[in-house]
Scaffold this active site. Structure first.
Site, PDB file in Angstrom:
ATOM      1  N   SER A   1       0.851  -1.179   0.000  1.00 44.25           N
ATOM      2  CA  SER A   1       0.000   0.000   0.000  1.00 44.25           C
ATOM      3  C   SER A   1       0.891   1.234   0.000  1.00 44.25           C
ATOM      4  O   SER A   1       1.528   1.550   1.010  1.00 44.25           O
ATOM      5  CB  SER A   1      -0.911  -0.003   1.231  1.00 44.25           C
ATOM      6  OG  SER A   1      -1.668   1.179   1.288  1.00 44.25           O
TER       7      SER A   1
ATOM      8  N   HIS B   1      -0.689  -1.228  -4.508  1.00 45.82           N
ATOM      9  CA  HIS B   1      -2.034  -0.823  -4.108  1.00 45.82           C
ATOM     10  C   HIS B   1      -2.062   0.689  -3.946  1.00 45.82           C
ATOM     11  O   HIS B   1      -1.320   1.251  -3.141  1.00 45.82           O
ATOM     12  CB  HIS B   1      -2.395  -1.511  -2.783  1.00 45.82           C
ATOM     13  CG  HIS B   1      -3.833  -1.333  -2.391  1.00 45.82           C
ATOM     14  ND1 HIS B   1      -4.839  -2.079  -2.940  1.00 45.82           N
ATOM     15  CD2 HIS B   1      -4.421  -0.487  -1.502  1.00 45.82           C
ATOM     16  CE1 HIS B   1      -5.992  -1.725  -2.411  1.00 45.82           C
ATOM     17  NE2 HIS B   1      -5.758  -0.745  -1.537  1.00 45.82           N
TER      18      HIS B   1
ATOM     19  N   ASP C   1      -4.354   3.774  -2.951  1.00 43.86           N
ATOM     20  CA  ASP C   1      -5.586   4.273  -2.335  1.00 43.86           C
ATOM     21  C   ASP C   1      -5.863   5.688  -2.819  1.00 43.86           C
ATOM     22  O   ASP C   1      -5.063   6.600  -2.603  1.00 43.86           O
ATOM     23  CB  ASP C   1      -5.456   4.272  -0.814  1.00 43.86           C
ATOM     24  CG  ASP C   1      -5.485   2.871  -0.238  1.00 43.86           C
ATOM     25  OD1 ASP C   1      -6.470   2.155  -0.477  1.00 43.86           O
ATOM     26  OD2 ASP C   1      -4.517   2.491   0.455  1.00 43.86           O
TER      27      ASP C   1
ATOM     28  N   MET D   1      -8.463   8.654  -2.284  1.00 44.47           N
ATOM     29  CA  MET D   1      -9.504   9.129  -1.369  1.00 44.47           C
ATOM     30  C   MET D   1      -9.801  10.590  -1.655  1.00 44.47           C
ATOM     31  O   MET D   1      -8.883  11.368  -1.944  1.00 44.47           O
ATOM     32  CB  MET D   1      -9.044   8.975   0.083  1.00 44.47           C
ATOM     33  CG  MET D   1      -8.559   7.586   0.448  1.00 44.47           C
ATOM     34  SD  MET D   1      -8.077   7.517   2.185  1.00 44.47           S
ATOM     35  CE  MET D   1      -7.184   5.946   2.209  1.00 44.47           C
TER      36      MET D   1
ATOM     37  N   HIS E   1      -7.615   1.565  -5.695  1.00 46.34           N
ATOM     38  CA  HIS E   1      -8.705   1.358  -4.746  1.00 46.34           C
ATOM     39  C   HIS E   1      -9.419   2.698  -4.565  1.00 46.34           C
ATOM     40  O   HIS E   1      -8.881   3.618  -3.960  1.00 46.34           O
ATOM     41  CB  HIS E   1      -8.133   0.838  -3.424  1.00 46.34           C
ATOM     42  CG  HIS E   1      -9.147   0.657  -2.346  1.00 46.34           C
ATOM     43  ND1 HIS E   1      -8.791   0.331  -1.054  1.00 46.34           N
ATOM     44  CD2 HIS E   1     -10.492   0.749  -2.338  1.00 46.34           C
ATOM     45  CE1 HIS E   1      -9.873   0.234  -0.310  1.00 46.34           C
ATOM     46  NE2 HIS E   1     -10.919   0.501  -1.067  1.00 46.34           N
TER      47      HIS E   1
ATOM     48  N   MET F   1     -11.783   5.063  -2.982  1.00 40.34           N
ATOM     49  CA  MET F   1     -12.576   5.435  -1.810  1.00 40.34           C
ATOM     50  C   MET F   1     -13.060   6.865  -2.009  1.00 40.34           C
ATOM     51  O   MET F   1     -12.612   7.810  -1.351  1.00 40.34           O
ATOM     52  CB  MET F   1     -11.740   5.273  -0.538  1.00 40.34           C
ATOM     53  CG  MET F   1     -11.557   3.819  -0.145  1.00 40.34           C
ATOM     54  SD  MET F   1     -10.564   3.611   1.343  1.00 40.34           S
ATOM     55  CE  MET F   1      -8.921   3.558   0.601  1.00 40.34           C
TER      56      MET F   1
ATOM     57  N   MET G   1     -11.985  -5.939   3.311  1.00 40.01           N
ATOM     58  CA  MET G   1     -11.413  -5.015   4.282  1.00 40.01           C
ATOM     59  C   MET G   1     -11.448  -5.663   5.668  1.00 40.01           C
ATOM     60  O   MET G   1     -12.505  -6.108   6.124  1.00 40.01           O
ATOM     61  CB  MET G   1     -12.195  -3.702   4.313  1.00 40.01           C
ATOM     62  CG  MET G   1     -12.220  -2.924   3.005  1.00 40.01           C
ATOM     63  SD  MET G   1     -10.596  -2.294   2.488  1.00 40.01           S
ATOM     64  CE  MET G   1     -10.151  -1.247   3.876  1.00 40.01           C
TER      65      MET G   1
ATOM     66  N   GLY H   1     -10.000   3.863   5.063  1.00 41.04           N
ATOM     67  CA  GLY H   1      -9.645   5.264   5.109  1.00 41.04           C
ATOM     68  C   GLY H   1      -8.402   5.636   5.872  1.00 41.04           C
ATOM     69  O   GLY H   1      -7.834   6.692   5.631  1.00 41.04           O
TER      70      GLY H   1
ATOM     71  N   ASP I   1      -7.178  -6.415   2.777  1.00 38.54           N
ATOM     72  CA  ASP I   1      -6.673  -5.059   3.008  1.00 38.54           C
ATOM     73  C   ASP I   1      -6.918  -4.690   4.468  1.00 38.54           C
ATOM     74  O   ASP I   1      -8.068  -4.522   4.883  1.00 38.54           O
ATOM     75  CB  ASP I   1      -7.395  -4.074   2.086  1.00 38.54           C
ATOM     76  CG  ASP I   1      -6.804  -2.674   2.152  1.00 38.54           C
ATOM     77  OD1 ASP I   1      -5.886  -2.451   2.957  1.00 38.54           O
ATOM     78  OD2 ASP I   1      -7.279  -1.809   1.386  1.00 38.54           O
TER      79      ASP I   1
ATOM     80  N   THR J   1       2.112  -0.330   6.834  1.00 41.62           N
ATOM     81  CA  THR J   1       3.081   0.061   7.858  1.00 41.62           C
ATOM     82  C   THR J   1       3.565  -1.118   8.680  1.00 41.62           C
ATOM     83  O   THR J   1       4.768  -1.366   8.801  1.00 41.62           O
ATOM     84  CB  THR J   1       2.470   1.130   8.778  1.00 41.62           C
ATOM     85  OG1 THR J   1       1.204   0.674   9.275  1.00 41.62           O
ATOM     86  CG2 THR J   1       2.253   2.431   8.020  1.00 41.62           C
TER      87      THR J   1
END
Length: 225
Positions: A7, A31, A33, A35, A64, A66, A136, A141, A174, A197
């Protein structure tokens, strides 16, 4: 071996080139994200980031979405060469059949994302069109959340459904993918793990050492499946 998808919202952007050059040698997807601050309150990466990333990698990208209007992003992401477009089920419903045709005409993959509270039944009518189902195991988020173990029941049900109906979609997890959870995720039927992380970037100051540690953790978990 299970596939790995870092990610990139969790990477150290100040070491972008160093980290990407290392990861290019070992991972299966990236990946991304995206948002908008509305569907979830956070804001992270964007199609602009993907445009920059494409100059540094040939690794397939999984976007992904969001965002509150994910359908509006599809053509732009296809033009950027994104391999997988993953949309939350609540927004994919009503568009799945048309989008599947659009995405697959471009030789790309359609993904669907299930939040912890989203039932599997909401996607079964079009699951045969899906290439990757993302489950998920945290609320969407934010990075660094507590693992929601109940979500693994959904992974097990997806695995059983896939076998029963002879489908070929991959199951991706995820959220909180790390040394403590790899074994149960792989045992439940995960094909792809999104590492962030706790699973990769915070393991060591050196990205090379972090990758080595991650690979060792996953290998150990797979061997005890």
């Amino acid at each position: 071996m299970v596939k790995i998808s870092p990610s990139l919202m969790c990477m150290d952007i100040s070491k972008f080139e160093e980290q990407i050059n290392c990861l290019n040698q070992t991972v299966d997807y990236y990946h991304i994200d995206i948002m908008d601050g509305h569907y979830v309150s956070n804001m992270t990466l964007s199609p602009w980031f993907i445009e920059q990333l494409k100059d540094h990698t040939e690794t397939p990208l999984d976007a992904h979405l969001m965002v509150t209007n994910p359908i509006e992003y599809v053509d732009q992401l296809l033009d950027l060469g994104v391999e997988v477009i993953s949309i939350h089920a609540e927004y994919l419903n009503g568009h799945a059949f048309r989008l599947s045709e659009t995405i697959k005409q471009r030789g790309k993959k359609m993904g669907v994302v299930l939040n912890p509270e989203t039932p599997l039944t909401i996607i079964t009518d079009y699951l045969h069109l899906i290439d990757i189902v993302t489950v998920m195991t945290v609320d969407p988020g934010f990075a660094g959340q507590t693992f929601i173990s109940e979500s693994l029941d959904k992974v097990r049900k997806l695995n059983a459904y896939r076998e029963e109906h002879q489908l070929a979609f991959e199951i991706q997890i995820d959220g909180s993918c790390n040394e403590k959870t790899y074994h149960t995720m792989i045992e439940a039927g995960a094909d792809i793990l999104i590492v962030g992380t706790s699973g990769l970037f915070n393991l060591d100051d050196s990205i090379e050492k972090s990758v080595e540690l991650m690979q060792g953790h996953i290998l150990a978990a797979a061997q005890t499946k």
